[in-house]
Design a protein around this motif. Structure first.
Motif, PDB file in Angstrom:
ATOM      1  N   VAL A  23       0.858  -1.186   0.000  1.00 50.37           N
ATOM      2  CA  VAL A  23       0.000   0.000   0.000  1.00 50.37           C
ATOM      3  C   VAL A  23       0.893   1.235   0.000  1.00 50.37           C
ATOM      4  O   VAL A  23       1.776   1.374   0.846  1.00 50.37           O
ATOM      5  CB  VAL A  23      -0.936   0.028   1.228  1.00 50.37           C
ATOM      6  CG1 VAL A  23      -1.829   1.260   1.189  1.00 50.37           C
ATOM      7  CG2 VAL A  23      -1.770  -1.252   1.284  1.00 50.37           C
TER       8      VAL A  23
ATOM      9  N   TYR B  71       1.789   6.967   3.283  1.00 46.36           N
ATOM     10  CA  TYR B  71       2.007   6.771   4.710  1.00 46.36           C
ATOM     11  C   TYR B  71       0.653   6.638   5.408  1.00 46.36           C
ATOM     12  O   TYR B  71      -0.397   6.846   4.804  1.00 46.36           O
ATOM     13  CB  TYR B  71       2.785   7.962   5.282  1.00 46.36           C
ATOM     14  CG  TYR B  71       3.965   8.379   4.437  1.00 46.36           C
ATOM     15  CD1 TYR B  71       5.133   7.618   4.404  1.00 46.36           C
ATOM     16  CD2 TYR B  71       3.908   9.530   3.645  1.00 46.36           C
ATOM     17  CE1 TYR B  71       6.207   7.999   3.611  1.00 46.36           C
ATOM     18  CE2 TYR B  71       4.984   9.916   2.856  1.00 46.36           C
ATOM     19  CZ  TYR B  71       6.130   9.147   2.838  1.00 46.36           C
ATOM     20  OH  TYR B  71       7.189   9.528   2.049  1.00 46.36           O
ATOM     21  N   SER B  72       0.701   6.339   6.713  1.00 48.74           N
ATOM     22  CA  SER B  72      -0.554   6.196   7.447  1.00 48.74           C
ATOM     23  C   SER B  72      -1.317   7.524   7.504  1.00 48.74           C
ATOM     24  O   SER B  72      -2.550   7.537   7.552  1.00 48.74           O
ATOM     25  CB  SER B  72      -0.277   5.684   8.863  1.00 48.74           C
ATOM     26  OG  SER B  72      -1.467   5.348   9.516  1.00 48.74           O
TER      27      SER B  72
ATOM     28  N   ASP C 142      -1.678  10.821   5.064  1.00 49.39           N
ATOM     29  CA  ASP C 142      -1.328  11.070   3.668  1.00 49.39           C
ATOM     30  C   ASP C 142      -0.606  12.410   3.493  1.00 49.39           C
ATOM     31  O   ASP C 142      -0.450  13.195   4.432  1.00 49.39           O
ATOM     32  CB  ASP C 142      -2.580  11.005   2.790  1.00 49.39           C
ATOM     33  CG  ASP C 142      -2.286  10.388   1.418  1.00 49.39           C
ATOM     34  OD1 ASP C 142      -1.116  10.399   0.996  1.00 49.39           O
ATOM     35  OD2 ASP C 142      -3.239   9.888   0.794  1.00 49.39           O
TER      36      ASP C 142
ATOM     37  N   GLU D  99      -8.595  -3.277   0.807  1.00 52.12           N
ATOM     38  CA  GLU D  99      -8.801  -2.737   2.154  1.00 52.12           C
ATOM     39  C   GLU D  99      -9.922  -1.714   2.070  1.00 52.12           C
ATOM     40  O   GLU D  99     -10.057  -1.011   1.066  1.00 52.12           O
ATOM     41  CB  GLU D  99      -7.538  -2.100   2.725  1.00 52.12           C
ATOM     42  CG  GLU D  99      -7.052  -0.847   2.021  1.00 52.12           C
ATOM     43  CD  GLU D  99      -5.898  -0.180   2.761  1.00 52.12           C
ATOM     44  OE1 GLU D  99      -6.036   1.004   3.119  1.00 52.12           O
ATOM     45  OE2 GLU D  99      -4.862  -0.848   2.982  1.00 52.12           O
TER      46      GLU D  99
ATOM     47  N   ARG E  38       0.787   9.336  13.800  1.00 55.43           N
ATOM     48  CA  ARG E  38       0.642   8.272  12.797  1.00 55.43           C
ATOM     49  C   ARG E  38       1.632   8.443  11.639  1.00 55.43           C
ATOM     50  O   ARG E  38       1.441   7.888  10.566  1.00 55.43           O
ATOM     51  CB  ARG E  38      -0.801   8.155  12.297  1.00 55.43           C
ATOM     52  CG  ARG E  38      -1.744   7.580  13.351  1.00 55.43           C
ATOM     53  CD  ARG E  38      -3.196   7.632  12.941  1.00 55.43           C
ATOM     54  NE  ARG E  38      -3.423   7.034  11.644  1.00 55.43           N
ATOM     55  CZ  ARG E  38      -4.506   7.249  10.902  1.00 55.43           C
ATOM     56  NH1 ARG E  38      -5.456   8.068  11.354  1.00 55.43           N
ATOM     57  NH2 ARG E  38      -4.652   6.672   9.726  1.00 55.43           N
TER      58      ARG E  38
ATOM     59  N   CYS F  87       5.600   2.842  11.962  1.00 55.96           N
ATOM     60  CA  CYS F  87       4.922   2.881  10.665  1.00 55.96           C
ATOM     61  C   CYS F  87       3.409   3.026  10.818  1.00 55.96           C
ATOM     62  O   CYS F  87       2.710   3.345   9.852  1.00 55.96           O
ATOM     63  CB  CYS F  87       5.220   1.615   9.868  1.00 55.96           C
ATOM     64  SG  CYS F  87       6.955   1.169   9.827  1.00 55.96           S
TER      65      CYS F  87
ATOM     66  N   HIS G  51       1.257   0.934   8.422  1.00 55.13           N
ATOM     67  CA  HIS G  51       1.455   1.194   6.988  1.00 55.13           C
ATOM     68  C   HIS G  51       2.884   0.825   6.591  1.00 55.13           C
ATOM     69  O   HIS G  51       3.522   1.524   5.802  1.00 55.13           O
ATOM     70  CB  HIS G  51       1.214   2.688   6.729  1.00 55.13           C
ATOM     71  CG  HIS G  51       0.384   2.970   5.518  1.00 55.13           C
ATOM     72  ND1 HIS G  51      -0.979   2.947   5.513  1.00 55.13           N
ATOM     73  CD2 HIS G  51       0.739   3.287   4.257  1.00 55.13           C
ATOM     74  CE1 HIS G  51      -1.441   3.256   4.317  1.00 55.13           C
ATOM     75  NE2 HIS G  51      -0.407   3.467   3.533  1.00 55.13           N
TER      76      HIS G  51
ATOM     77  N   TYR H  54       6.718   1.437   3.491  1.00 51.55           N
ATOM     78  CA  TYR H  54       7.555   2.450   4.134  1.00 51.55           C
ATOM     79  C   TYR H  54       8.872   1.871   4.625  1.00 51.55           C
ATOM     80  O   TYR H  54       9.937   2.503   4.488  1.00 51.55           O
ATOM     81  CB  TYR H  54       6.824   3.131   5.296  1.00 51.55           C
ATOM     82  CG  TYR H  54       7.802   3.898   6.148  1.00 51.55           C
ATOM     83  CD1 TYR H  54       8.347   5.090   5.678  1.00 51.55           C
ATOM     84  CD2 TYR H  54       8.289   3.372   7.344  1.00 51.55           C
ATOM     85  CE1 TYR H  54       9.331   5.754   6.392  1.00 51.55           C
ATOM     86  CE2 TYR H  54       9.262   4.037   8.073  1.00 51.55           C
ATOM     87  CZ  TYR H  54       9.782   5.224   7.592  1.00 51.55           C
ATOM     88  OH  TYR H  54      10.764   5.868   8.290  1.00 51.55           O
TER      89      TYR H  54
END
Length: 427
Positions: free
Chosen positions: A76, A79-80, A82, A280, A347, A364, A367, A371
């Motif tokens: 994905v 990042y957690s 955006d 997801e 996050r 992370c 996520h 990363y």
């Protein structure tokens, strides 16, 4: 000496065969000592070895024992939080650099798989599934945002189109990212470890770092040995414990749960996910799922703050799976497990340096598959004196959880309850 095996997961049961690795029982010297043989550690070690460094990796259990070998296996991007959130936090210049890196991790994974012939069931294509019109609007904005940073392999899907790729009637639409995808996560970690060793790196398993002796030539102590290095990379994430107290204060381990069905057979599997994409949803407390290489459904979701292991994982996750796919009501669950990821208050990942020679990346926040692979490259660049991209992460602001370690779990759980209500009522 204690021997920590893999948890009883589908990934461990279907892992590629690897040779046993010894525990450290001596004193060794190296250029870089990497603590943790997950994705961050393996990615760092590979980039460093490819640039001429001598690298020694210490792993408390086995390669990929933590989140790297237990996650949902989904590639994905971003990042957690955006890029637009980052832009509002730190301004356009820093956000521009972080935005340019947001899609690099997936490319690194594919390059590693190709270069080192890693057998990990790599499949292209990831779906973000919207359950409400508001979530669909968010995906439309996200597509514009990602395209602004050069990411163009995206397709918005209406309700008819998403039914073509996932047999679930909960979704009003979605977004397909063809640079997303999925892998067998433990086999990816094991393949990267073999690549590390092929380049002359050394990996010691069952060798937890119990103390770091800081100084001009830092020393990492294990129960039966020690490593003297020029640099240390701390890559333990949610499994680091209190080895570095200043890192533990600004993060919190959290658990997520995964179940895996019995093999479904080609026909049933194809009716669920005809193109074999991973999925997801767009809820704050999201569900995620995909097919394995042998056509099982791997379904995950839920968060346990403080990383406690639930007594009955199947009882938590199976109802979520049946809500998405009621046609699986008679299907047996063969595996159920939990694994920890590291949450930060923002996050966003925490990257930095302690003193002159101890580098770290952690947090992370769920996520991590992409990363962590980027982080390894960024850390390796910093050790080579190219710190611009490292500094872009290191300059992100981070704060301790309210109430300290004692109250961080109930505060986070309260926040999750609030967002769970928002998901439930479509806000």
């Amino acid at each position: 000496m204690a021997n920590t095996p893999y948890p009883e997961s589908y990934y461990a049961a279907s892992a590629n065969a690897v040779p046993p690795r010894p525990a450290l029982q001596d004193d060794v010297e190296t250029d870089v000592c990497v603590i943790g043989a997950g994705y961050t550690g393996m990615s760092s070690a590979l980039f460093l070895l490819e640039n001429g460094f001598k690298v020694t990796v210490l792993e408390a259990a086995k390669v990929g024992f933590g989140a790297s070998g237990r996650n949902g296996g989904q590639i994905v991007n971003s990042y957690s939080r955006d890029i637009d959130v980052i832009e509002r936090t730190v301004g356009p210049k820093q956000a521009q650099l972080l935005g340019q890196m947001a899609f690099e991790g997936g490319r690194i994974i594919r390059e590693r798989v190709a270069r080192y012939n890693i057998q990990c069931d790599l499949k292209d294509g990831g779906v973000f599934a919207a359950m409400t019109a508001k979530q669909m609007g968010h995906l439309e904005s996200q597509k514009r945002l990602w395209e602004r940073f050069g990411h163009t392999q995206l397709e918005l899907m209406d309700q008819r189109r998403i039914r073509e790729v996932v047999a679930c009637d909960q979704y009003v639409g979605g977004m397909l990212d063809m640079s997303g995808g999925h892998i067998h996560p433990l086999n990816l970690a094991l393949g990267e470890a073999a690549a590390v060793e092929s380049l002359g790196g050394t990996i010691y398993e069952q060798s937890p770092a119990v103390r770091i002796e800081r100084g001009a030539n830092p020393v990492v102590h294990t129960p039966q040995g020690k490593v003297r290095a020029k640099f240390i990379i701390v890559a333990g994430n949610a499994y680091l414990g209190n080895l570095v107290p200043e890192l533990a204060a600004k993060s919190m381990p959290c658990g997520t749960q995964v179940i895996t069905t019995e093999p479904l057979g080609e026909e049933l599997a194809r009716t669920l996910l005809p193109q074999d994409y991973c999925v997801e949803d767009c809820n704050y407390l999201l569900d995620y799922y995909r097919l394995s290489g042998d056509k099982r459904l791997i379904f995950g979701g839920g968060v346990v703050y403080g990383a406690r292991d639930p007594a009955n994982i199947e009882a938590i996750i199976r109802p979520k799976m049946l809500k998405a796919f009621p046609q699986l009501k008679d299907v047996k669950i063969d595996y159920a497990w939990t694994g920890n990821f590291l949450l930060t208050l923002s996050r966003l990942p925490q990257v930095g340096r302690l003193g002159d020679n101890i580098y770290y990346s952690q947090g992370c926040s769920g996520h991590g598959v992409t990363y962590t692979h980027l982080a390894g490259k960024v850390l390796a660049e910093a050790l080579r004196g190219q710190a611009e991209r490292f500094d872009a992460f290191a300059d992100l602001p981070h704060y301790p959880f309210p109430g300290g370690q004692l109250l961080r779990t109930p505060f986070a759980a309260l926040g999750a309850w609030y967002y769970g209500l928002r998901d439930k009522f479509g806000y």
